[in-house]
Design a protein around this motif. Structure first.
Motif, short mmCIF file in Angstrom:
data_model
loop_
_atom_site.label_atom_id
_atom_site.label_comp_id
_atom_site.label_asym_id
_atom_site.label_seq_id
_atom_site.Cartn_x
_atom_site.Cartn_y
_atom_site.Cartn_z
N VAL A 343 42.87 60.35 -20.19
CA VAL A 343 43.56 59.79 -19.55
C VAL A 343 42.75 58.83 -18.84
CG1 VAL A 343 44.84 59.60 -17.72
CG2 VAL A 343 45.54 61.30 -18.84
N HIS A 344 42.63 57.30 -19.23
CA HIS A 344 42.51 56.50 -18.27
C HIS A 344 42.98 55.86 -16.93
CE1 HIS A 344 40.08 51.99 -18.23
NE2 HIS A 344 39.56 53.09 -17.76
N GLN A 345 41.47 56.61 -16.15
CA GLN A 345 42.65 56.71 -14.52
C GLN A 345 42.80 54.51 -14.48
OE1 GLN A 345 39.90 59.43 -13.09
NE2 GLN A 345 41.70 61.04 -13.60
N VAL A 346 42.23 54.29 -14.67
CA VAL A 346 41.94 52.99 -13.91
C VAL A 346 41.58 52.42 -12.89
CG1 VAL A 346 43.14 50.35 -14.27
CG2 VAL A 346 43.79 52.01 -15.54
N ILE A 347 40.29 52.93 -11.92
CA ILE A 347 39.83 52.62 -10.90
C ILE A 347 38.81 52.17 -10.67
CG2 ILE A 347 38.74 54.47 -9.06
CD1 ILE A 347 39.55 56.63 -9.78
N PRO A 348 39.11 50.55 -10.19
CA PRO A 348 38.08 49.23 -10.56
C PRO A 348 37.37 49.14 -9.63
CG PRO A 348 40.11 48.85 -8.89
CD PRO A 348 40.50 50.23 -9.40
N SER A 349 36.61 50.71 -9.75
CA SER A 349 34.85 50.83 -9.11
C SER A 349 33.55 49.71 -9.09
CB SER A 349 34.96 52.46 -8.37
OG SER A 349 34.32 52.95 -10.26
N LEU A 350 33.90 49.38 -9.93
CA LEU A 350 32.58 49.00 -10.60
C LEU A 350 32.91 46.71 -10.15
CD1 LEU A 350 29.82 48.42 -11.31
CD2 LEU A 350 31.21 47.76 -13.81
N GLY A 351 34.03 47.14 -10.45
CA GLY A 351 34.60 45.28 -9.92
C GLY A 351 34.59 45.29 -8.13
N ASN A 352 34.59 46.68 -7.43
CA ASN A 352 34.35 46.02 -5.66
C ASN A 352 32.98 46.55 -6.08
OD1 ASN A 352 36.94 46.71 -5.55
ND2 ASN A 352 36.72 48.75 -4.72
#
Length: 395
Positions: A343-352
């Motif tokens: 499941v791809h959880q789509v957490i934008p951690s790198l964008g931050n």
């Protein structure tokens, strides 16, 4: 009597002189025939002590044999006179030059050259041959921040001891991970605010990961509840996949039909997309296509992909459409494993990890850079293809 003795002395001296002359002539003749009969012997082939060899100008002797002169040698720069290539060509057994060695190692005997390495952890004591009780056959890399530690802990536990774990830390936090037992056996690389493709280009050279049959290059925001790594490898081998990924849960707003999990198959290698999206059913995004969030590469495929990764384009956008260049036939050797899905959880951690510029949020600047790199990669590939085929026509 005195007169007779004087005459005998003169006669004896004359005979001695004649014998000396005859002996000299015979020696010259014998030497001539020996020189003609036997090939010239180079001092470089004599097993002389080093202190003797060092006192002989081998270059001058060899050059005389080939018709050169001392003056010719003196006019050459010393780095040419003493080059390993010339010494090797001259048959000097005290010099080594092996063209088939890896570049830069030509001066070494082949038996000492070790062109590849690995991430196996070794002891500082004992017999080196007894260091490893197990040699992992596969390499799994995650690019992580400490905030996703629970997710990574769950993911790592899906991999057995056959898998070497390597974490790339984009937030600089490493020691905190020692709360997990597996972390003490993992490899940790910490460099702030970089992407997984930046790390891959710099730390996953094909000769560094040559010990591993398959290389996983995964994001940190993947749910693995329905994933088993050993079974995944079995299916990859069974279906002959050189580049693959687990199927993705189809209810998470995915973009590509190709990477959605199918419930009725082990593996699929092609799909149908929106009208007009696929001019060729064997090309992306309808075949020969996986996404860059969770790709798995065979050793041979990764050797090609690593060379294709651009040093300055760090986000990897566009790679997924170009991976097909590294395997043949791509529509048969690239596929999605449905029965082992994530499941791809789509957490934008790198964008931050970006920085705010001109009033834009950090993630906006990162997204713009991603799109720019995609265009750059497409343009470079198109230009490279054009130059190659133009050169082929001229040739």
């Amino acid at each position: 009597m005195g007169s007779f003795n004087r005459s005998s002395g003169v006669l004896k001296k004359s005979n001695d002189g004649a014998r000396l002359i005859i002996t000299t002539i015979l020696g010259v003749v014998f030497g001539f025939f020996v020189g003609v009969t036997f090939p010239a012997i180079s001092v470089t082939k004599l097993n002389l002590p080093p202190h003797v060899l060092s006192s002989i100008d081998v270059a001058i002797i060899e050059d005389r044999r080939s018709g050169g002169t001392n003056k010719d040698l003196e006019t050459k720069p010393s780095w040419i006179r003493n080059s390993s290539t010339e010494n090797n060509q001259s048959g000097d057994p005290t010099k080594i030059y092996v063209e088939t060695n890896p570049r830069g190692a030509e001066l070494l005997p082949p038996g000492i050259v070790v062109p590849q390495t690995d991430f196996y952890l070794r002891r500082l004591w004992g017999n080196p041959n007894e260091d490893l009780t197990i040699k992992p056959k596969y390499l799994v890399t995650f690019t992580v921040g400490y905030e996703q530690r629970k997710n990574i802990d769950a993911a790592v536990k899906k991999f057995s001891e056959n898998f070497q774990i390597l974490l790339f830390h984009y937030d600089g936090r490493t020691s905190e991970w020692d709360q997990f037992d597996w972390s003490k056996r993992a490899i940790h690389v910490s460099i702030k605010k970089q992407t997984k493709w930046w790390y891959a280009k710099r730390f996953l050279h094909p000769d560094v990961v040559a010990a591993y049959d398959y290389i996983f290059i995964w994001d940190e925001d993947l749910g693995v509840e329905h994933f088993n790594a050993e079974k995944y490898i079995e299916l990859v081998k069974k279906h002959g996949l050189e580049i693959s990924q687990p199927g993705l849960e189809p209810n998470k707003g995915l973009t590509w039909q190709m990477t959605k999990r199918r419930g009725d198959s082990e593996v699929h290698k092609e799909t149908e997309e929106k009208p007009g999206w696929c001019g060729d059913p064997h090309l992306p995004p309808c075949a020969a296509f996986v996404e860059i969030m969770a790709p798995v590469f065979s050793r041979d495929a990764w050797r090609c992909v690593w060379h294709m990764i651009q040093n300055d384009l760090v986000h990897g956008w566009g790679l997924d459409f170009a991976l097909r260049r590294c395997v043949e036939p791509a529509h048969e050797k690239i596929g999605v494993v449905d029965s082992q899905w994530i499941v791809h959880q789509v957490i934008p951690s790198l964008g931050n990890q970006g920085e705010s510029e001109e009033g834009k949020a950090p993630w906006q600047g990162v997204r713009e850079r991603c799109k720019f790199e995609w265009m750059q990669f497409q343009s470079r590939f198109a230009d490279a293809d054009k130059q190659y085929f133009a050169q082929m026509v001229k040739g």
